[in-house]
Write an enzyme that holds these catalytic residues in place. Sequence first.
Site, PDB file in Angstrom:
ATOM      1  N   GLY A  30       0.789  -1.230   0.000  1.00 23.31           N
ATOM      2  CA  GLY A  30       0.000   0.000   0.000  1.00 23.31           C
ATOM      3  C   GLY A  30       0.815   1.269   0.000  1.00 23.31           C
ATOM      4  O   GLY A  30       0.286   2.343  -0.274  1.00 23.31           O
ATOM      5  N   CYS A 240     -26.511 -10.494 -17.875  1.00 23.88           N
ATOM      6  CA  CYS A 240     -25.815 -10.160 -19.126  1.00 23.88           C
ATOM      7  C   CYS A 240     -26.688 -10.581 -20.297  1.00 23.88           C
ATOM      8  O   CYS A 240     -27.151 -11.727 -20.356  1.00 23.88           O
ATOM      9  CB  CYS A 240     -24.464 -10.870 -19.169  1.00 23.88           C
ATOM     10  SG  CYS A 240     -23.609 -10.683 -20.751  1.00 23.88           S
ATOM     11  N   CYS A 243     -24.401 -13.576 -22.219  1.00 26.44           N
ATOM     12  CA  CYS A 243     -24.110 -14.887 -21.619  1.00 26.44           C
ATOM     13  C   CYS A 243     -25.040 -15.229 -20.465  1.00 26.44           C
ATOM     14  O   CYS A 243     -25.014 -16.359 -19.967  1.00 26.44           O
ATOM     15  CB  CYS A 243     -22.657 -14.940 -21.134  1.00 26.44           C
ATOM     16  SG  CYS A 243     -22.324 -13.951 -19.656  1.00 26.44           S
ATOM     17  N   CYS A 265     -21.757  -8.145 -19.735  1.00 27.73           N
ATOM     18  CA  CYS A 265     -20.539  -8.269 -18.931  1.00 27.73           C
ATOM     19  C   CYS A 265     -19.505  -7.237 -19.364  1.00 27.73           C
ATOM     20  O   CYS A 265     -19.253  -7.048 -20.552  1.00 27.73           O
ATOM     21  CB  CYS A 265     -19.930  -9.657 -19.100  1.00 27.73           C
ATOM     22  SG  CYS A 265     -20.862 -10.983 -18.345  1.00 27.73           S
ATOM     23  N   CYS A 271     -17.071 -13.229 -20.579  1.00 26.84           N
ATOM     24  CA  CYS A 271     -18.365 -13.391 -21.240  1.00 26.84           C
ATOM     25  C   CYS A 271     -18.259 -14.394 -22.390  1.00 26.84           C
ATOM     26  O   CYS A 271     -19.105 -15.270 -22.547  1.00 26.84           O
ATOM     27  CB  CYS A 271     -18.837 -12.022 -21.746  1.00 26.84           C
ATOM     28  SG  CYS A 271     -20.541 -11.976 -22.286  1.00 26.84           S
TER      29      CYS A 271
END
Lengths: 279, 190
Positions: A30, A240, A243, A265, A271
């Site tokens: 970080g 979606c 899909c 997607c 996808c």
Amino acid sequence: MNKDYNFAFLDEGSKREIRRSILKAVAIPGYQVPFGSRELPIGRGWGTGGLQLTLSLIGPDDILKVIDQGSDESVNAVSIRKFVTMCTDVATTAKTGEATLIQTRHRVPEVPLRDDQILVLQVPLPEPLRLVEPREEVTKMMHAEKDYAPVWLLLYESLIRYKKITLAADYPVMAEDRYVMNPSPIPKFDNPKLHDAECLYLFGAGREKKIYAVPPHTKVVSLAFDDVPFERESFKGKRCRLCGSTDTYLDELFDADTGARVWQCSDTAYCKEVRARCV
Amino acid sequence: MKKIHDFDEVFDAQKMFRLVLTALSSPGKTVDIARFSGKMYGTRPAFLAVAMTLLDNEVSFDAGPDEALAGEIVSLTLAKRAPLDGADFIFVSGPADLRAAVENAKCGTLRDPHTSATIVMNIDDGRDAILRLSGPGIRDVIEIRTSPAVQAALELRDAQFYEYPQGIDFIFVSAAGGLFAVPRLTRREG
């Protein structure tokens, strides 16, 4: 491969400096390690941080995948993939599972990554405190002193004004209980994927000259209040259109002629894989 | 041109770096660098392989009393020699030099923790010490059997009571070609 350039474009001195910075970033999850960001044949702000990481990491045995907003076929992804291929000759793929090195802008793939994969994220604004403090010298000291009160105040003000935290992307996280970190403009949907992951995440900000990292199995917690828990985007009731997935991050598409709204997607490779399985 | 080593500064350095990165990302996990240290020469080929990968004229190092090693590193990398308390990389050839290295190594500052030192230490292939490690890069806890020199190094490190993010990072290399890392956040359990 264009032999006029060194392998992976950058000179070896540049790669070594970036590699040393990567190692420090991994040792201090970080923390933004400053580095001497190099000139590249693309403009700063167009993925030069991620690209410098990729060029310093990549070798002939790698298989590279480049995605932009989840898509392998958008301009940024295609340009970067072509450039890296031009100066390395490495194999490329659109399939997440096949890739050893993935450079991405604004998304984490839907498929969980493995411990032999590295995800490189392009970062426009690495400093999560920039919204509350414009001076770099001051934000450096705030990180040193773990003084994150202004960030908490920002989130609190958002709650008071709008009844919810309105940050949709770039939602800050706490890495290993020490550093507030900007996860790059991935949607909140992807934030939990950073926590206790199998893979190594590397973040590169070329314009801002910073590198930071989230090693595997690192504690990454999105900032939230005890009584207002962190919430991802919800796609409840949506699926979606291609899909049929109901558990992925969906892009909303609007047809101006008919007024119809559809969802599909964001991760186009995922996808396609789902659709291929369904055939 | 005849070279005194076969280490490729582009491709071997890249592969070697990825191994070091794997080791640092997964503390306690040993990676095999024998094929790269085998391309170097002298009595400390693993040190030279690490130096070829990470050092250049922008960083400084200390190699303790081993003048021959220091000379090799300078001639290979152009890195600058520095006193212990100013070195970016400290090469520790054996336990005798460990205490001085750990007690004097730069630990960075709260503002700039990346200015700390990395200690690269040569260890024997003994497995008499059992260490349980936890922290980032490790799922729960990992138990490793390693050289007692590693245990000594971590005990010395813990005795410094660094305030994180200050600290030092260790890279251990063995004569057999093993390399593993223990970054500053890796804790000893039990």
